[in-house]
Design an enzyme around this catalytic site. Structure first.
Site, mmCIF file in Angstrom:
data_model
loop_
_atom_site.group_PDB
_atom_site.id
_atom_site.type_symbol
_atom_site.label_atom_id
_atom_site.label_comp_id
_atom_site.label_asym_id
_atom_site.label_seq_id
_atom_site.Cartn_x
_atom_site.Cartn_y
_atom_site.Cartn_z
ATOM 1 N N ASN A 64 0.996 -1.153 0.219
ATOM 2 C CA ASN A 64 -0.167 0.140 -0.077
ATOM 3 C C ASN A 64 0.990 1.255 -0.053
ATOM 4 O OD1 ASN A 64 -3.076 -0.410 -0.043
ATOM 5 N ND2 ASN A 64 -2.415 -2.155 1.131
ATOM 6 N N HIS A 120 22.764 1.218 10.957
ATOM 7 C CA HIS A 120 24.199 2.095 10.702
ATOM 8 C C HIS A 120 25.051 1.858 11.967
ATOM 9 C CE1 HIS A 120 22.977 4.911 7.387
ATOM 10 N NE2 HIS A 120 21.955 4.575 7.728
ATOM 11 N N LYS A 123 -1.587 -14.939 19.216
ATOM 12 C CA LYS A 123 -2.525 -15.951 18.977
ATOM 13 C C LYS A 123 -1.576 -16.934 18.159
ATOM 14 C CE LYS A 123 -6.653 -14.884 18.608
ATOM 15 N NZ LYS A 123 -7.821 -14.162 18.021
HETATM 16 C C1 COA Z 1 -3.790 -8.236 15.226
HETATM 17 C C2 COA Z 1 -5.232 -7.847 14.802
HETATM 18 C C3 COA Z 1 -5.132 -8.558 13.397
HETATM 19 C C4 COA Z 1 -6.308 -8.434 15.576
HETATM 20 O O1 COA Z 1 -5.949 -9.678 15.920
HETATM 21 P P1 COA Z 1 -6.846 -10.614 16.911
HETATM 22 O O2 COA Z 1 -6.478 -11.938 17.002
HETATM 23 O O3 COA Z 1 -8.370 -10.496 16.490
HETATM 24 O O4 COA Z 1 -6.632 -9.894 18.260
HETATM 25 P P2 COA Z 1 -7.720 -9.443 19.196
HETATM 26 O O5 COA Z 1 -8.323 -8.096 18.728
HETATM 27 O O6 COA Z 1 -8.524 -10.455 19.791
HETATM 28 O O7 COA Z 1 -6.649 -8.716 20.447
HETATM 29 C C5 COA Z 1 -5.796 -9.879 21.011
HETATM 30 C C6 COA Z 1 -5.076 -8.818 22.052
HETATM 31 O O8 COA Z 1 -4.014 -8.193 21.316
HETATM 32 C C7 COA Z 1 -4.168 -7.009 21.514
HETATM 33 N N1 COA Z 1 -3.843 -6.243 20.014
HETATM 34 C C8 COA Z 1 -4.604 -6.303 19.060
HETATM 35 N N2 COA Z 1 -3.965 -5.506 17.902
HETATM 36 C C9 COA Z 1 -3.001 -5.056 18.585
HETATM 37 C C10 COA Z 1 -2.081 -4.419 18.032
HETATM 38 N N3 COA Z 1 -1.978 -3.660 16.766
HETATM 39 N N4 COA Z 1 -0.971 -3.722 18.836
HETATM 40 C C11 COA Z 1 -0.794 -4.304 20.163
HETATM 41 N N5 COA Z 1 -1.789 -5.103 20.708
HETATM 42 C C12 COA Z 1 -2.751 -5.323 20.042
HETATM 43 C C13 COA Z 1 -5.542 -6.643 22.016
HETATM 44 O O9 COA Z 1 -5.529 -5.495 22.584
HETATM 45 C C14 COA Z 1 -5.612 -7.831 22.757
HETATM 46 O O10 COA Z 1 -5.072 -7.894 23.916
HETATM 47 P P3 COA Z 1 -5.774 -8.218 25.378
HETATM 48 O O11 COA Z 1 -5.682 -9.632 25.087
HETATM 49 O O12 COA Z 1 -4.645 -7.899 26.365
HETATM 50 O O13 COA Z 1 -7.072 -7.842 25.563
HETATM 51 C C15 COA Z 1 -5.556 -6.350 14.548
HETATM 52 O O14 COA Z 1 -5.645 -5.670 16.015
HETATM 53 C C16 COA Z 1 -4.725 -5.325 13.800
HETATM 54 O O15 COA Z 1 -3.626 -5.046 14.201
HETATM 55 N N6 COA Z 1 -5.001 -5.221 12.264
HETATM 56 C C17 COA Z 1 -4.085 -4.533 11.465
HETATM 57 C C18 COA Z 1 -5.062 -3.431 10.930
HETATM 58 C C19 COA Z 1 -4.177 -2.838 9.657
HETATM 59 O O16 COA Z 1 -2.919 -2.429 9.601
HETATM 60 N N7 COA Z 1 -4.951 -2.795 8.576
HETATM 61 C C20 COA Z 1 -4.317 -2.083 7.426
HETATM 62 C C21 COA Z 1 -5.230 -2.484 6.297
HETATM 63 S S1 COA Z 1 -4.228 -3.423 4.969
#
Ligand code: COA
Length: 203
Positions: A87, A117, A191
């Site tokens: 992207n 570096h 996960k």
């Molecule tokens: C990681 C992601 C895919 C979610 O995955 P998930 O397995 O559904 O994770 P969950 O929402 O169940 O969260 C699980 C734990 O991870 C944490 N977590 C989720 N995303 C996180 C992130 N980006 N950074 C830090 N912690 C994160 C949550 O707070 C949660 O913590 P907890 O267990 O202490 O409550 C999503 O959060 C993410 O980062 N997506 C990327 C979005 C993006 O960049 N989009 C661009 C489009 S191309």
């Protein structure tokens, strides 16, 4: 009416960029069919970069295979597989080796680098950053079907296993097992999915 005109301009822009990309792809070490670069993309060392079929890099992406820095000479390679999308505003920089597998989706503002570096020691840190020798701690390998979230950084000597997800703004400093989700700074596994869980999720 405005939407219609905008649609036509978008289409013309896409066709124009595709033509420019086709010409540009001739300079790569190898390139597949259907390569598209958006506006303001910077390529360094195209002769050391290979790109597979169906590649899209939207605007402001940088892909750099750096073969010389000051008096230091490198032998960099960047291999990008088939069906890869970058992207906006990503930066890939290699002095050693960066591989991006097939069907990898990179969100925006992602940084992937195999080098630093200098070392984090007194001798190197006494120098100005630009005068420190560029060093690589090892290649970056991103296996097939990986999704890298917005703003993530993937640093040297890391392999990201197939079908994994890198959460938004994660900083990856260690290997990521296949079929896992990593998040945070430094990134940790939050996960790991197995075949059964995958089936459950798709119900
Ligand atoms: C990681 C992601 C895919 C979610 O995955 P998930 O397995 O559904 O994770 P969950 O929402 O169940 O969260 C699980 C734990 O991870 C944490 N977590 C989720 N995303 C996180 C992130 N980006 N950074 C830090 N912690 C994160 C949550 O707070 C949660 O913590 P907890 O267990 O202490 O409550 C999503 O959060 C993410 O980062 N997506 C990327 C979005 C993006 O960049 N989009 C661009 C489009 S191309």
């Amino acid at each position: 009416m405005f939407n219609f005109i905008e649609k036509i301009f978008r289409r013309l822009n896409w066709e124009y960029r595709s033509l420019v990309s086709l010409i540009r792809s001739l300079s790569f070490e190898s390139s597949g069919s259907s390569i598209h670069f958006g506006w303001d993309c910077k390529i360094v060392g195209a002769c050391n970069i290979s790109i597979g079929d169906n590649f899209i890099a939207h605007d402001r992406n940088r892909i750099e295979a750096i073969s010389k820095n000051g008096s230091a000479i490198f032998n960099p390679k960047i291999h990008i597989g088939n069906n890869v999308i970058m992207n906006y505003g990503c930066h890939i920089g290699a002095v050693d080796f960066i591989k991006i597998g097939n069907n990898v989706l990179l969100a925006s503002n992602i940084y992937i680098s195999d080098h630093d570096h200098g070392h984090t020691n007194y001798e190197d840190m006494s120098l100005t950053p630009v005068s420190r020798n560029i060093i690589s701690k090892g290649p970056v390998i991103i296996e097939d079907n990986v999704w890298v979230g917005e703003g993530a950084a993937i640093l040297a000597n890391v392999t990201i296993g197939k079908n994994s997800i890198i959460a938004a703004h994660a900083v990856v400093t260690k290997d990521v097992p296949p079929f896992s989700v990593v998040a945070g700074v430094p990134a940790k596994v939050i996960k790991k999915v197995t075949q059964n869980k995958l089936n459950e999720n798709s119900k």
